[in-house]
Design a protein around this motif. Structure first.
Motif, PDB file in Angstrom:
ATOM      1  N   ASN A  28       0.841  -1.195   0.000  1.00 49.04           N
ATOM      2  CA  ASN A  28       0.000   0.000   0.000  1.00 49.04           C
ATOM      3  C   ASN A  28       0.879   1.250   0.000  1.00 49.04           C
ATOM      4  O   ASN A  28       1.851   1.321   0.765  1.00 49.04           O
ATOM      5  N   PRO A  29       0.579   2.236  -0.834  1.00 50.08           N
ATOM      6  CA  PRO A  29       1.441   3.426  -0.927  1.00 50.08           C
ATOM      7  C   PRO A  29       1.564   4.231   0.367  1.00 50.08           C
ATOM      8  O   PRO A  29       2.505   5.018   0.511  1.00 50.08           O
ATOM      9  N   ASP A  30       0.652   4.051   1.302  1.00 47.29           N
ATOM     10  CA  ASP A  30       0.746   4.762   2.579  1.00 47.29           C
ATOM     11  C   ASP A  30       1.786   4.157   3.517  1.00 47.29           C
ATOM     12  O   ASP A  30       2.139   4.757   4.530  1.00 47.29           O
ATOM     13  N   ILE A  31       2.270   2.969   3.189  1.00 51.58           N
ATOM     14  CA  ILE A  31       3.280   2.303   4.013  1.00 51.58           C
ATOM     15  C   ILE A  31       4.645   2.670   3.458  1.00 51.58           C
ATOM     16  O   ILE A  31       4.961   2.388   2.310  1.00 51.58           O
ATOM     17  N   GLU A  32       5.442   3.305   4.299  1.00 50.45           N
ATOM     18  CA  GLU A  32       6.687   3.897   3.809  1.00 50.45           C
ATOM     19  C   GLU A  32       7.947   3.131   4.160  1.00 50.45           C
ATOM     20  O   GLU A  32       8.927   3.201   3.430  1.00 50.45           O
ATOM     21  N   ALA A  33       7.969   2.421   5.261  1.00 54.03           N
ATOM     22  CA  ALA A  33       9.231   1.862   5.747  1.00 54.03           C
ATOM     23  C   ALA A  33       9.225   0.341   5.821  1.00 54.03           C
ATOM     24  O   ALA A  33       9.811  -0.248   6.717  1.00 54.03           O
ATOM     25  N   VAL A  34       8.544  -0.300   4.868  1.00 50.22           N
ATOM     26  CA  VAL A  34       8.488  -1.755   4.857  1.00 50.22           C
ATOM     27  C   VAL A  34       8.848  -2.256   3.457  1.00 50.22           C
ATOM     28  O   VAL A  34       8.215  -1.884   2.476  1.00 50.22           O
ATOM     29  N   GLU A  35       9.878  -3.073   3.410  1.00 52.73           N
ATOM     30  CA  GLU A  35      10.247  -3.760   2.178  1.00 52.73           C
ATOM     31  C   GLU A  35       9.482  -5.082   2.150  1.00 52.73           C
ATOM     32  O   GLU A  35       9.464  -5.819   3.131  1.00 52.73           O
ATOM     33  N   VAL A  36       8.849  -5.392   1.037  1.00 54.06           N
ATOM     34  CA  VAL A  36       8.060  -6.606   0.894  1.00 54.06           C
ATOM     35  C   VAL A  36       8.807  -7.571  -0.020  1.00 54.06           C
ATOM     36  O   VAL A  36       9.183  -7.211  -1.136  1.00 54.06           O
ATOM     37  N   VAL A  37       9.018  -8.781   0.474  1.00 49.77           N
ATOM     38  CA  VAL A  37       9.674  -9.842  -0.288  1.00 49.77           C
ATOM     39  C   VAL A  37       8.679 -10.987  -0.418  1.00 49.77           C
ATOM     40  O   VAL A  37       8.152 -11.463   0.584  1.00 49.77           O
ATOM     41  N   VAL A  38       8.419 -11.416  -1.656  1.00 46.65           N
ATOM     42  CA  VAL A  38       7.459 -12.479  -1.917  1.00 46.65           C
ATOM     43  C   VAL A  38       8.187 -13.659  -2.551  1.00 46.65           C
ATOM     44  O   VAL A  38       8.907 -13.483  -3.536  1.00 46.65           O
ATOM     45  N   LYS A  39       7.990 -14.844  -1.966  1.00 47.70           N
ATOM     46  CA  LYS A  39       8.647 -16.038  -2.489  1.00 47.70           C
ATOM     47  C   LYS A  39       7.726 -17.241  -2.420  1.00 47.70           C
ATOM     48  O   LYS A  39       6.908 -17.358  -1.513  1.00 47.70           O
ATOM     49  N   GLU A  40       7.918 -18.118  -3.393  1.00 50.74           N
ATOM     50  CA  GLU A  40       7.295 -19.437  -3.342  1.00 50.74           C
ATOM     51  C   GLU A  40       8.005 -20.228  -2.237  1.00 50.74           C
ATOM     52  O   GLU A  40       9.204 -20.017  -2.004  1.00 50.74           O
ATOM     53  N   PRO A  41       7.318 -21.134  -1.575  1.00 43.00           N
ATOM     54  CA  PRO A  41       7.967 -21.903  -0.508  1.00 43.00           C
ATOM     55  C   PRO A  41       9.227 -22.655  -0.940  1.00 43.00           C
ATOM     56  O   PRO A  41      10.173 -22.752  -0.171  1.00 43.00           O
ATOM     57  N   LEU A  42       9.245 -23.160  -2.172  1.00 38.39           N
ATOM     58  CA  LEU A  42      10.417 -23.906  -2.621  1.00 38.39           C
ATOM     59  C   LEU A  42      11.597 -22.986  -2.934  1.00 38.39           C
ATOM     60  O   LEU A  42      12.728 -23.456  -3.057  1.00 38.39           O
ATOM     61  N   GLU A  43      11.357 -21.685  -3.057  1.00 38.26           N
ATOM     62  CA  GLU A  43      12.418 -20.705  -3.302  1.00 38.26           C
ATOM     63  C   GLU A  43      12.899 -20.047  -2.017  1.00 38.26           C
ATOM     64  O   GLU A  43      13.988 -19.479  -1.975  1.00 38.26           O
TER      65      GLU A  43
END
Length: 153
Positions: A28-43
């Protein structure tokens, strides 16, 4: 900058939509200080868990249990993370064709052993796929990322 890790199994278009919705909420653009990392479980692996400040898990219900991919992630991450991630804030969403209780029980057992801290009741998306599941997943991602951003978790 805090890091939110999303580890979610998405073997179908509907489960991919759910994972993308969690990510959309977390970014969400209102969240400024959070890096989001998305991964498949096998990765994903223990190094990803050790580098995050909170985690959202996503899985399908497979024969009353979590997906094999998420179980594999836990198998590879459990011991390397056991003493180093106690208190890690987490939550989970489950895409359950039935009731999801066996899946939740299995995840509860592992995360209790890891001593992770449940910060939001698991989201159980039960029965036939419903469009509101995506909205609920987006809210879940937003809740966790906003909580990290605000320093609540």
């Amino acid at each position: 900058m805090k890091r939110l890790l999303i580890v979610a199994h998405a073997p179908s278009p509907n489960t991919l939509r759910l994972r993308e919705s969690v990510e959309k909420g977390a970014r969400n653009p209102d969240i400024e200080a959070v890096e989001v990392v998305v991964k498949e479980p096998l990765e994903a692996g223990p190094e990803d868990v050790l580098a995050c400040d909170a985690i959202i898990l996503g899985t399908t219900e497979n024969l009353g249990y979590m997906s094999g991919a998420l179980k594999d992630f836990f198998d590879r991450s459990y011991y390397p993370c056991l003493e180093k991630t106690q208190g890690l804030p987490f939550t989970v969403y489950i895409r359950a064709g039935h009731d999801g209780t066996g899946t939740r029980r299995a995840i509860d057992s592992i995360t209790t052993g890891l001593r992770w801290k449940l910060i939001q009741e698991p989201l159980l998306c039960r029965g036939d796929y419903q469009p509101e599941f995506a909205d609920q997943c987006e809210e879940l991602g937003l809740f966790v990322a906003a909580s990290l951003d605000a320093g609540i978790i």
